[in-house]
Design a protein around this motif. Sequence first.
Motif, short mmCIF file in Angstrom:
data_model
loop_
_atom_site.label_atom_id
_atom_site.label_comp_id
_atom_site.label_asym_id
_atom_site.label_seq_id
_atom_site.Cartn_x
_atom_site.Cartn_y
_atom_site.Cartn_z
N MET A 1 55.81 45.79 55.15
CA MET A 1 56.33 44.43 55.38
C MET A 1 56.50 43.69 54.05
SD MET A 1 54.67 41.44 57.72
CE MET A 1 54.00 42.58 58.91
N THR A 2 57.55 42.91 53.91
CA THR A 2 57.71 42.17 52.65
C THR A 2 57.22 40.74 52.81
OG1 THR A 2 59.94 41.63 53.33
CG2 THR A 2 59.71 43.47 51.83
N GLU A 3 56.74 40.18 51.70
CA GLU A 3 56.24 38.82 51.73
C GLU A 3 57.42 37.85 51.59
OE1 GLU A 3 52.79 41.30 50.74
OE2 GLU A 3 54.87 41.33 50.19
N ARG A 4 57.33 36.71 52.27
CA ARG A 4 58.40 35.72 52.23
C ARG A 4 58.40 34.97 50.91
NH1 ARG A 4 58.30 31.26 54.97
NH2 ARG A 4 56.16 31.49 55.65
N LYS A 5 59.58 34.52 50.48
CA LYS A 5 59.65 33.60 49.35
C LYS A 5 59.40 32.19 49.87
CE LYS A 5 62.44 33.66 45.56
NZ LYS A 5 63.72 33.67 44.86
N GLY A 6 59.39 31.21 48.97
CA GLY A 6 59.28 29.84 49.42
C GLY A 6 57.89 29.44 49.80
N LYS A 7 56.90 29.99 49.11
CA LYS A 7 55.51 29.66 49.41
C LYS A 7 54.97 28.71 48.35
CE LYS A 7 54.27 32.83 52.64
NZ LYS A 7 53.42 32.59 53.79
N ASN A 8 54.19 27.76 48.81
CA ASN A 8 53.48 26.88 47.89
C ASN A 8 52.00 27.24 47.98
OD1 ASN A 8 55.95 25.64 47.53
ND2 ASN A 8 55.57 24.13 49.14
N LEU A 9 51.51 27.92 46.95
CA LEU A 9 50.20 28.56 47.03
C LEU A 9 49.24 28.03 45.96
CD1 LEU A 9 51.58 32.21 47.30
CD2 LEU A 9 50.93 30.70 49.20
N ILE A 10 47.95 28.13 46.28
CA ILE A 10 46.91 27.73 45.31
C ILE A 10 45.92 28.89 45.15
CG2 ILE A 10 44.93 26.19 44.90
CD1 ILE A 10 46.38 24.02 46.47
N LEU A 11 45.56 29.18 43.89
CA LEU A 11 44.46 30.09 43.61
C LEU A 11 43.27 29.24 43.19
CD1 LEU A 11 46.15 32.98 41.58
CD2 LEU A 11 44.92 33.22 43.73
N LEU A 12 42.24 29.26 44.02
CA LEU A 12 41.04 28.44 43.77
C LEU A 12 39.90 29.39 43.41
CD1 LEU A 12 39.66 25.60 44.16
CD2 LEU A 12 39.35 26.22 46.56
N GLY A 13 39.12 29.04 42.41
CA GLY A 13 38.00 29.92 42.07
C GLY A 13 37.37 29.51 40.75
N ALA A 14 36.14 29.97 40.56
CA ALA A 14 35.37 29.62 39.36
C ALA A 14 36.02 30.23 38.11
CB ALA A 14 33.95 30.15 39.53
N PRO A 15 35.59 29.77 36.93
CA PRO A 15 36.05 30.39 35.70
C PRO A 15 35.74 31.88 35.71
CG PRO A 15 34.80 28.40 35.23
CD PRO A 15 34.69 28.63 36.70
N GLY A 16 36.71 32.70 35.38
CA GLY A 16 36.48 34.14 35.32
C GLY A 16 36.59 34.86 36.65
N SER A 17 36.99 34.15 37.71
CA SER A 17 37.03 34.78 39.04
C SER A 17 38.28 35.63 39.24
CB SER A 17 36.92 33.73 40.14
OG SER A 17 37.98 32.80 40.02
N GLY A 18 39.20 35.59 38.27
CA GLY A 18 40.39 36.44 38.36
C GLY A 18 41.66 35.71 38.75
N LYS A 19 41.67 34.39 38.63
CA LYS A 19 42.86 33.62 39.02
C LYS A 19 44.08 34.04 38.18
CE LYS A 19 40.99 29.59 38.11
NZ LYS A 19 39.68 30.03 37.57
N GLY A 20 43.90 34.04 36.87
CA GLY A 20 45.02 34.37 35.99
C GLY A 20 45.51 35.80 36.20
N THR A 21 44.57 36.73 36.39
CA THR A 21 44.91 38.14 36.60
C THR A 21 45.75 38.29 37.86
OG1 THR A 21 42.84 38.77 35.53
CG2 THR A 21 43.90 40.45 36.90
N GLN A 22 45.33 37.64 38.94
CA GLN A 22 46.07 37.75 40.21
C GLN A 22 47.37 36.96 40.16
OE1 GLN A 22 45.31 39.94 42.51
NE2 GLN A 22 43.52 40.54 41.31
N ALA A 23 47.37 35.83 39.44
CA ALA A 23 48.60 35.03 39.35
C ALA A 23 49.72 35.86 38.73
CB ALA A 23 48.36 33.77 38.52
N ALA A 24 49.39 36.64 37.70
CA ALA A 24 50.41 37.46 37.03
C ALA A 24 51.00 38.47 38.02
CB ALA A 24 49.80 38.17 35.84
N LYS A 25 50.16 39.04 38.89
CA LYS A 25 50.66 40.02 39.87
C LYS A 25 51.47 39.33 40.96
CE LYS A 25 46.80 43.27 39.42
NZ LYS A 25 47.60 44.49 39.26
N LEU A 26 50.97 38.18 41.42
CA LEU A 26 51.63 37.50 42.55
C LEU A 26 53.00 36.94 42.17
CD1 LEU A 26 48.69 35.65 44.27
CD2 LEU A 26 50.47 36.95 45.46
N THR A 27 53.14 36.44 40.97
CA THR A 27 54.45 35.89 40.60
C THR A 27 55.48 37.00 40.58
OG1 THR A 27 53.94 36.10 38.27
CG2 THR A 27 53.54 33.96 39.24
#
Length: 221
Positions: A1-27
Amino acid sequence: MTERKGKNLILLGAPGSGKGTQAAKLTGLLGIPSVSTGDIFRENIARGTALGKEAKAYMDRGELVPDAIVIAIALERIDEADCREGFLLDGFPRTTEQADALERHLTAAGRAIDRVFLMDVPTEELVRRISGRRVCKDCGASYHVTNIPPAREGFCDLCGGALRKRGDDEEETVRNRIEVYNANTAPLVAYYDEKKLLSRINGMTTGPDVVFEEIRKALRA
Ligand code: AP5
Ligand code: MG
């Protein structure tokens, strides 16, 4: 299944929890820009702007940049044309005031947050991850000396730039950043849970690809 475009998303988490790492993959997956207030401040510090000078004083101590400054920067950024089809917020909002301001702003524009991913990682692991983090001085890509090492030690796989420690990654500052997170940002977990927007992601699984798969599952749910 493909993910839809047009999402307004937030990555919430402590420092070092992997927000930046996952943001690079998700974009890459969703074709939406990642908006990191920390990156915006670091770019301003690198360029020596007045905003950068002001933010640096707070960042070096591991404290939050005042709400009025962050809110203006973040809301202006998500009003830009490339965010029209969706955006991924990394590190914003970080206080209830910021979350309220974001909601008011989006509502006025007929928009809303679609999902908030909480990156769940225990404190000791956060310290271990941040103390081993190395970032590329040129493109900002993030590595870890043992968890996610670059192919050639000390140099970025993507652009060949030199890797270095981030200025606010010394252990004492990191512990303060985690305390600041627990005091100011952790209340946003309940805030978004009550709005039925929160997906808890186990950020402790064996590597970023497994965490990414969990986020993809939550996106499809
Ligand atoms: P910001 O830049 O947002 O930093 P942070 O929230 O402290 O988070 P980090 O960037 O340190 O961690 P991350 O969650 O992105 O983890 P990463 O993916 O790199 O903010 C910095 C400062 O700016 C703040 O302290 C504040 O002063 C100011 N600021 C920013 N936004 C603000 C706001 N809204 N309001 C007020 N002030 C604001 O991963 C960490 C390490 O772990 C890396 O080495 C990575 O390779 C490794 N890793 C990642 N995932 C895994 C995995 N699954 N397994 C093993 N290792 C992993
Ligand atoms: Mg980050």
